[in-house]
Design a protein around this motif. Sequence first.
Motif, PDB file in Angstrom:
ATOM      1  N   UNK A 223       0.807  -1.202   0.094  1.00  0.00           N
ATOM      2  CA  UNK A 223       0.151  -0.127   0.072  1.00  0.00           C
ATOM      3  C   UNK A 223       0.715   1.407  -0.074  1.00  0.00           C
ATOM      4  N   UNK A 224       0.372   2.262  -0.357  1.00  0.00           N
ATOM      5  CA  UNK A 224       1.084   3.744  -0.366  1.00  0.00           C
ATOM      6  C   UNK A 224       0.065   4.564   0.131  1.00  0.00           C
ATOM      7  N   UNK A 225       0.637   5.191   1.125  1.00  0.00           N
ATOM      8  CA  UNK A 225      -0.288   6.756   1.674  1.00  0.00           C
ATOM      9  C   UNK A 225       0.771   7.728   1.918  1.00  0.00           C
ATOM     10  N   UNK A 226       0.003   8.923   1.365  1.00  0.00           N
ATOM     11  CA  UNK A 226       0.926  10.274   1.821  1.00  0.00           C
ATOM     12  C   UNK A 226       0.342  11.010   2.768  1.00  0.00           C
ATOM     13  N   UNK A 227       0.989  11.677   3.730  1.00  0.00           N
ATOM     14  CA  UNK A 227       0.550  12.398   4.811  1.00  0.00           C
ATOM     15  C   UNK A 227       1.210  13.805   4.769  1.00  0.00           C
ATOM     16  N   UNK A 228       0.436  14.907   4.442  1.00  0.00           N
ATOM     17  CA  UNK A 228       1.033  16.146   4.450  1.00  0.00           C
ATOM     18  C   UNK A 228       2.311  16.180   3.682  1.00  0.00           C
ATOM     19  N   UNK A 229       2.348  15.604   2.668  1.00  0.00           N
ATOM     20  CA  UNK A 229       3.528  15.731   1.911  1.00  0.00           C
ATOM     21  C   UNK A 229       3.924  17.012   0.987  1.00  0.00           C
ATOM     22  N   UNK A 230       5.274  17.611   0.956  1.00  0.00           N
ATOM     23  CA  UNK A 230       5.703  18.782   0.455  1.00  0.00           C
ATOM     24  C   UNK A 230       6.910  18.599  -0.303  1.00  0.00           C
ATOM     25  N   UNK A 231       7.372  19.409  -1.118  1.00  0.00           N
ATOM     26  CA  UNK A 231       8.627  19.446  -1.859  1.00  0.00           C
ATOM     27  C   UNK A 231       8.882  20.877  -2.388  1.00  0.00           C
ATOM     28  N   UNK A 232      10.102  21.227  -2.563  1.00  0.00           N
ATOM     29  CA  UNK A 232      10.411  22.461  -3.007  1.00  0.00           C
ATOM     30  C   UNK A 232      11.699  22.455  -3.808  1.00  0.00           C
ATOM     31  N   UNK A 233      11.921  23.367  -4.732  1.00  0.00           N
ATOM     32  CA  UNK A 233      13.021  23.699  -5.274  1.00  0.00           C
ATOM     33  C   UNK A 233      13.721  24.958  -4.760  1.00  0.00           C
ATOM     34  N   UNK A 234      15.028  24.692  -4.015  1.00  0.00           N
ATOM     35  CA  UNK A 234      15.335  25.821  -3.483  1.00  0.00           C
ATOM     36  C   UNK A 234      14.373  26.492  -2.305  1.00  0.00           C
ATOM     37  N   UNK A 235      13.971  27.691  -2.651  1.00  0.00           N
ATOM     38  CA  UNK A 235      13.167  28.159  -1.635  1.00  0.00           C
ATOM     39  C   UNK A 235      11.617  27.960  -2.151  1.00  0.00           C
ATOM     40  N   UNK A 236      11.702  27.608  -3.511  1.00  0.00           N
ATOM     41  CA  UNK A 236      10.115  27.562  -4.062  1.00  0.00           C
ATOM     42  C   UNK A 236       9.414  26.564  -3.954  1.00  0.00           C
ATOM     43  N   UNK A 237       8.267  26.607  -3.331  1.00  0.00           N
ATOM     44  CA  UNK A 237       7.278  25.266  -3.067  1.00  0.00           C
ATOM     45  C   UNK A 237       6.636  24.910  -4.138  1.00  0.00           C
ATOM     46  N   UNK A 238       6.751  23.576  -4.554  1.00  0.00           N
ATOM     47  CA  UNK A 238       6.160  23.183  -5.682  1.00  0.00           C
ATOM     48  C   UNK A 238       4.955  22.441  -5.242  1.00  0.00           C
ATOM     49  N   UNK A 239       5.265  21.652  -4.578  1.00  0.00           N
ATOM     50  CA  UNK A 239       3.888  20.944  -3.840  1.00  0.00           C
ATOM     51  C   UNK A 239       3.704  21.143  -2.523  1.00  0.00           C
ATOM     52  N   UNK A 240       2.661  21.211  -1.859  1.00  0.00           N
ATOM     53  CA  UNK A 240       2.340  21.588  -0.399  1.00  0.00           C
ATOM     54  C   UNK A 240       1.240  20.670  -0.001  1.00  0.00           C
ATOM     55  N   UNK A 241       1.565  19.905   1.154  1.00  0.00           N
ATOM     56  CA  UNK A 241       0.559  19.273   2.189  1.00  0.00           C
ATOM     57  C   UNK A 241      -0.218  18.284   1.333  1.00  0.00           C
ATOM     58  N   UNK A 242       0.227  17.405   0.591  1.00  0.00           N
ATOM     59  CA  UNK A 242      -0.635  16.382  -0.179  1.00  0.00           C
ATOM     60  C   UNK A 242      -1.055  15.355   0.684  1.00  0.00           C
ATOM     61  N   UNK A 243      -2.168  15.034   0.871  1.00  0.00           N
ATOM     62  CA  UNK A 243      -2.599  14.069   1.623  1.00  0.00           C
ATOM     63  C   UNK A 243      -3.373  12.938   0.873  1.00  0.00           C
ATOM     64  N   UNK A 244      -3.077  11.735   0.921  1.00  0.00           N
ATOM     65  CA  UNK A 244      -4.135  10.709   0.063  1.00  0.00           C
ATOM     66  C   UNK A 244      -4.743   9.627   1.113  1.00  0.00           C
ATOM     67  N   UNK A 245      -5.745   9.129   0.522  1.00  0.00           N
ATOM     68  CA  UNK A 245      -6.183   7.754   1.107  1.00  0.00           C
ATOM     69  C   UNK A 245      -5.079   6.778   0.949  1.00  0.00           C
ATOM     70  N   UNK A 246      -5.225   5.494   1.625  1.00  0.00           N
ATOM     71  CA  UNK A 246      -4.154   4.639   1.316  1.00  0.00           C
ATOM     72  C   UNK A 246      -4.492   3.680  -0.139  1.00  0.00           C
ATOM     73  N   UNK A 247      -3.638   3.740  -0.692  1.00  0.00           N
ATOM     74  CA  UNK A 247      -3.916   3.140  -2.305  1.00  0.00           C
ATOM     75  C   UNK A 247      -3.505   1.671  -2.292  1.00  0.00           C
ATOM     76  N   UNK A 248      -4.052   0.641  -2.668  1.00  0.00           N
ATOM     77  CA  UNK A 248      -3.715  -0.618  -2.464  1.00  0.00           C
ATOM     78  C   UNK A 248      -2.988  -1.098  -3.618  1.00  0.00           C
ATOM     79  N   UNK A 249      -2.079  -2.092  -3.702  1.00  0.00           N
ATOM     80  CA  UNK A 249      -1.666  -2.697  -4.836  1.00  0.00           C
ATOM     81  C   UNK A 249      -2.723  -3.162  -5.609  1.00  0.00           C
ATOM     82  N   UNK A 250      -2.307  -3.020  -7.145  1.00  0.00           N
ATOM     83  CA  UNK A 250      -3.221  -3.388  -7.965  1.00  0.00           C
ATOM     84  C   UNK A 250      -4.307  -2.266  -8.548  1.00  0.00           C
ATOM     85  N   UNK A 251      -4.534  -1.356  -7.544  1.00  0.00           N
ATOM     86  CA  UNK A 251      -5.568  -0.304  -7.654  1.00  0.00           C
ATOM     87  C   UNK A 251      -5.078   0.557  -9.028  1.00  0.00           C
TER      88      UNK A 251
END
Length: 104
Positions: free
Chosen positions: A3-31
């Motif tokens: 399974x894969x789940x994201x909780x409050x995931x963020x990323x930036x390049x330098x000081x520039x935020x690209x993605x912020x606070x990504x939260x997902x339900x739990x994804x099941x294998x094969x879905x």
Amino acid sequence: MVTLQLNQVSARYGRRPIIQDITTPRFQGGQVVALLGPNAAGKSTLFRRILGLLKGDGEVIVSGTSAERPVAYMPQDTGAKAVLTVYESVLLARMQGRSLKVQA
């Protein structure tokens, strides 16, 4: 099953935020799950963050039945000059894949 789940995931390049606070339900294998968005919306950045190629805040949780699972990432533009079939591209991505530690 993995399974894969994201909780409050963020990323930036330098000081520039690209993605912020990504939260997902739990994804099941094969879905089947789609990630849609316009150019420069952060789709590739999110995949790089999931694989650990980019650092950032939040938590990427991969869990399953074994201690380690290979995860492959094949970017759209590899910079390779060779013309590969889809099958060859998938094989190349698997050979260059990274491993994520999996929580049992």
